[in-house]
Scaffold this active site. Sequence first.
Site, PDB file in Angstrom:
ATOM      1  N   ARG A  43     -98.118 -72.096   6.694  1.00 24.63           N
ATOM      2  CA  ARG A  43     -97.386 -71.714   5.486  1.00 24.63           C
ATOM      3  C   ARG A  43     -98.262 -72.004   4.278  1.00 24.63           C
ATOM      4  O   ARG A  43     -98.425 -73.162   3.874  1.00 24.63           O
ATOM      5  CB  ARG A  43     -96.055 -72.467   5.389  1.00 24.63           C
TER       6      ARG A  43
ATOM      7  N   ALA B 186     -87.333 -67.217  12.828  1.00 23.54           N
ATOM      8  CA  ALA B 186     -86.617 -66.800  11.627  1.00 23.54           C
ATOM      9  C   ALA B 186     -87.276 -65.553  11.058  1.00 23.54           C
ATOM     10  O   ALA B 186     -88.433 -65.244  11.371  1.00 23.54           O
ATOM     11  CB  ALA B 186     -86.622 -67.921  10.580  1.00 23.54           C
TER      12      ALA B 186
ATOM     13  N   GLU C 207     -85.634 -61.124  15.738  1.00 21.77           N
ATOM     14  CA  GLU C 207     -86.626 -62.158  15.432  1.00 21.77           C
ATOM     15  C   GLU C 207     -86.895 -63.035  16.645  1.00 21.77           C
ATOM     16  O   GLU C 207     -88.043 -63.418  16.903  1.00 21.77           O
ATOM     17  CB  GLU C 207     -86.148 -63.010  14.251  1.00 21.77           C
TER      18      GLU C 207
ATOM     19  N   GLU D 148     -90.700 -63.092  17.917  1.00 24.24           N
ATOM     20  CA  GLU D 148     -91.469 -64.315  17.707  1.00 24.24           C
ATOM     21  C   GLU D 148     -91.627 -65.152  18.978  1.00 24.24           C
ATOM     22  O   GLU D 148     -92.567 -65.951  19.071  1.00 24.24           O
ATOM     23  CB  GLU D 148     -90.828 -65.158  16.595  1.00 24.24           C
TER      24      GLU D 148
ATOM     25  N   GLU E 189     -98.552 -64.845  12.067  1.00 26.00           N
ATOM     26  CA  GLU E 189     -97.787 -64.864  13.309  1.00 26.00           C
ATOM     27  C   GLU E 189     -98.677 -64.777  14.549  1.00 26.00           C
ATOM     28  O   GLU E 189     -98.278 -65.192  15.638  1.00 26.00           O
ATOM     29  CB  GLU E 189     -96.764 -63.730  13.310  1.00 26.00           C
TER      30      GLU E 189
END
Length: 208
Positions: A67, A79, A96, A100, A147
Amino acid sequence: MLHDIPEQWPVTGTRTPFTGNVTGVRTDEVTMPDGGTVRRDYQTHPGSVAVVALDDEGRVLVLRQYRHPVRHLLWEVPAGLLDVPGEHPLRAAQRELFEEAHVEASDWRVLADIYSTPGGSDEAIRIFLARGVTEATGERYEASEEEAQFEHARVPLEELVRGVLQGELHNACLAVGVLALNAVLAGDGVESLRPADAPWPARPFDPS
């Protein structure tokens, strides 16, 4: 029981000095109850969903992601954005979880609805509890950018709770989600949670 209530003070002017790909910045001139006027700058946001996926062994699926704003690799729950206007939040959460973690779930409940940072953003987040977790069928989603660097793990719920309380885990959705789930399991049980299609006034959706 305490509950939050909708309230809107008069806005005499508004402008949007910045609009990005997903979020923006809005400036409102807000009239206070005493008649004075103040300027409030805040981030506009489409809203988000998050998933606490609990397996049959009492472990929660988490992933670690870079992040950039906080310069951290954070452990998080799956998320994503509500970037399709009017989309059912459950559909977004299922998508999601698949994209993910390549996982699906058979039982879904609403765990919590929160405003992430109400002093500086209008982002609303619905956190789901997903149980009956199994590996998804079909091709995996091809991840990119941050990701593509995901690291996945399944961690006992009590270990995540301890990490939050000891200041080792900082993601808001993870913290609210695992603490809420821990309270539910120690209290009235999962059956007391709202259904997955419970109304969400902060982000109305098409129930069909």
